[in-house]
Structure formats: C-alpha cells, structure tokens
Design an enzyme around this catalytic site. Structure first.
Site, PDB file in Angstrom:
ATOM      1  N   ARG A 127      -4.691   6.253  -8.091  1.00 42.91           N
ATOM      2  CA  ARG A 127      -4.452   7.692  -8.068  1.00 42.91           C
ATOM      3  C   ARG A 127      -4.270   8.238  -9.485  1.00 42.91           C
ATOM      4  NH1 ARG A 127       0.366   7.610  -3.699  1.00 42.91           N
ATOM      5  NH2 ARG A 127       0.297   9.879  -3.975  1.00 42.91           N
ATOM      6  N   LEU A 133       0.868  -1.173   0.000  1.00 47.56           N
ATOM      7  CA  LEU A 133       0.000   0.000   0.000  1.00 47.56           C
ATOM      8  C   LEU A 133       0.904   1.221   0.000  1.00 47.56           C
ATOM      9  CD1 LEU A 133      -2.741  -0.815   2.707  1.00 47.56           C
ATOM     10  CD2 LEU A 133      -2.990  -0.902   0.217  1.00 47.56           C
ATOM     11  N   ASP A 134       0.544   2.232  -0.770  1.00 48.21           N
ATOM     12  CA  ASP A 134       1.303   3.473  -0.747  1.00 48.21           C
ATOM     13  C   ASP A 134       1.338   4.047   0.666  1.00 48.21           C
ATOM     14  OD1 ASP A 134       1.593   3.270  -3.476  1.00 48.21           O
ATOM     15  OD2 ASP A 134      -0.002   4.698  -3.937  1.00 48.21           O
ATOM     16  N   LYS A 135       2.371   4.795   0.953  1.00 45.91           N
ATOM     17  CA  LYS A 135       2.510   5.399   2.276  1.00 45.91           C
ATOM     18  C   LYS A 135       1.267   6.174   2.708  1.00 45.91           C
ATOM     19  CE  LYS A 135       5.526   8.530   4.891  1.00 45.91           C
ATOM     20  NZ  LYS A 135       6.747   9.392   4.834  1.00 45.91           N
TER      21      LYS A 135
END
Length: 261
Positions: free
Chosen positions: A184, A71-73
């Site tokens: 995104r 998962l992205d930060k």
C-alpha cells in the site's frame, strides 16, 4: 511432486454461508481464504470485532492453529496457519529467509508500466496502541516490491478535475520483503494508489468505485503463496479465489482472464 490447493485457478466467487473457507489442509498445515475486513487475531486496535480468522480456523479444523504471517484487515486472500509450534517455527524461518513467494492482485489508479521494481525503504509507522512501547527511532527498513501490469482501462469519468477520463491498472505485486503496509505504501509512493485503501489511497477514486461500482473494499488480494512444505519438502502452491466485489470489477472491465494466477 507439486501440491496445489483445491481452488487453483477456479476464478469462482468464494462468498458463502460458511464461516471460513479452507483452501488447503493436511496434518501439519491449514490455509484459508481470508475475507476482506476480517482480523487475523484479536487486537486492541479493534476492540469491537468479534470474528477472527485464527479462532474461526481453529473451530473449523478442531485444533489449535498458529499464525506464521499476516494480512492487513482490509486485504483478502491466502492466509497460512501451522498446527503445531514446531511447524510454526519452521514456517517463520522460511518467511524470514525469503523462501516463500507471495503474489497479490491489486487495482491501482493510473497506467503502470509493463513491469518494474520499487526499492524504497519504509520508515517505522507507529500504531498508538499496538506499538506504544516500540522504538520510535528505528531506521527505515529495506523494502522491495516487484510489479507486473496485467491489464489497463480508461473510463469516461472525470474523477479528478485535471482529466476528463480516469485510468486504472490491474497489477500483480510480488513483495521481496514484508514490511508493514508495504504494498500500500509503495503504490502510494509511485502515485498509483490502491483503489479502496482508506489509509494510503486516494479518496476521490475510492468514492468513485463505491458509488459507480458498489465496491466498498480495498482491491488488494493475496492470490498465491508458494513454498516448500515444512515437513515433506514438497513444493506447495496455494491459491485463493476472488470475492463477489472483485469479480464484479473484473467482469465490468473485461479483466477476468488477465487476473488468473
């Protein structure tokens, strides 16, 4: 028999003093609700960070854990680890073979249609440090995301100069593929930027949510993960609750019921 995580459909604020929130654990797997801003593991891109999901999970369960997806930060939600290399390999194959269903909640700018699919290939995006040895001539990779619009709101605030009001949608995003920053970048391509996204979003709407609603995080949350257990083959559905900033937005917009998984 279907196995569900303990936090299924609670809608409870998961902020707590605990270093990590475990939502599922057995002898083979452990799943946590990763908080926004937490890295999955150590990275040269964030040398100043001292807290990492993998190390916190290892300390909480008392054994080594192996990441099987990312998962992205700035993204919160379900993050799954294996407790052995063999189970990690099995899970990696399940993710690669599209045998895992991931569903995300997001708040995006504008009104999205009721449902749809974006099939838009994504070019390779190079990180100066992490990808310095990567092949820069990679062709664009297939990327597919399905969306469902859950709720909409029009606010009496002129965030842009073109309109006297501002519109937002609560959406459920289901990626078929797992490209870097896929959700995104897909939402940006559709001009429905995810609120709070500082890399691919719209700064005007990000600032509006920070000042008007004290919401400084990206509003993207990995709500559910559904797969077959890699050892028992039983259906496993993991659900992560929402943090206080998410809940504040949902309550303000009367979206609490719409957001339930």
């Amino acid at each position: 028999m279907s196995i569900e995580s303990d936090t299924e459909n609670t809608g409870i604020d998961n902020d707590s003093a605990n270093p990590i929130e475990i939502i599922y654990e057995d002898e083979f797997l452990v799943a946590i609700n990763k908080e926004a801003g937490l890295l999955v593991h150590r990275s040269w891109l964030d040398k100043g960070e001292t807290r990492f999901a993998m190390q916190l999970t290892r300390d909480a369960v008392g054994c080594h854990v192996f990441p099987v997806h990312r998962l992205d930060k700035p993204t919160s939600g379900v993050l799954l680890f294996a407790k052995s290399p063999s189970v990690a390999r099995s899970l990696n194959e399940a993710f690669t073979d599209h045998q895992v269903t991931k569903q995300y909640l997001a708040v995006v700018r504008g009104y999205m249609t009721e449902q749809g699919t974006i099939d838009y290939a994504l070019s390779f995006k190079r990180d100066a440090i992490a990808d310095k040895l990567a092949d820069l001539d990679k062709p664009a990779q297939e990327a597919v995301t399905h969306w469902q619009s859950l709720a909409q709101i029009e606010l009496p605030f002129a965030v842009s100069k073109k309109h006297d009001t501002s519109r937002y949608s609560l959406v459920r995003l289901t990626p078929e593929t797992g490209r870097k920053h896929q959700l995104r970048r897909h939402m940006r391509h559709l001009f429905h930027h995810i609120v709070g996204d500082t890399s691919h979003g719209d700064g005007r709407h990000n600032r509006f949510f920070r000042t008007q609603y004290d919401c400084a995080r990206m509003l993207l949350h990995a709500q559910t993960l559904a797969l077959s257990h890699p050892v028992t083959a039983e259906p496993l559905r993991l659900t992560a609750g929402l943090d206080s900033q998410w809940l504040r937005i949902l309550e303000e917009f009367d979206w609490v019921e719409s957001a339930k998984g």
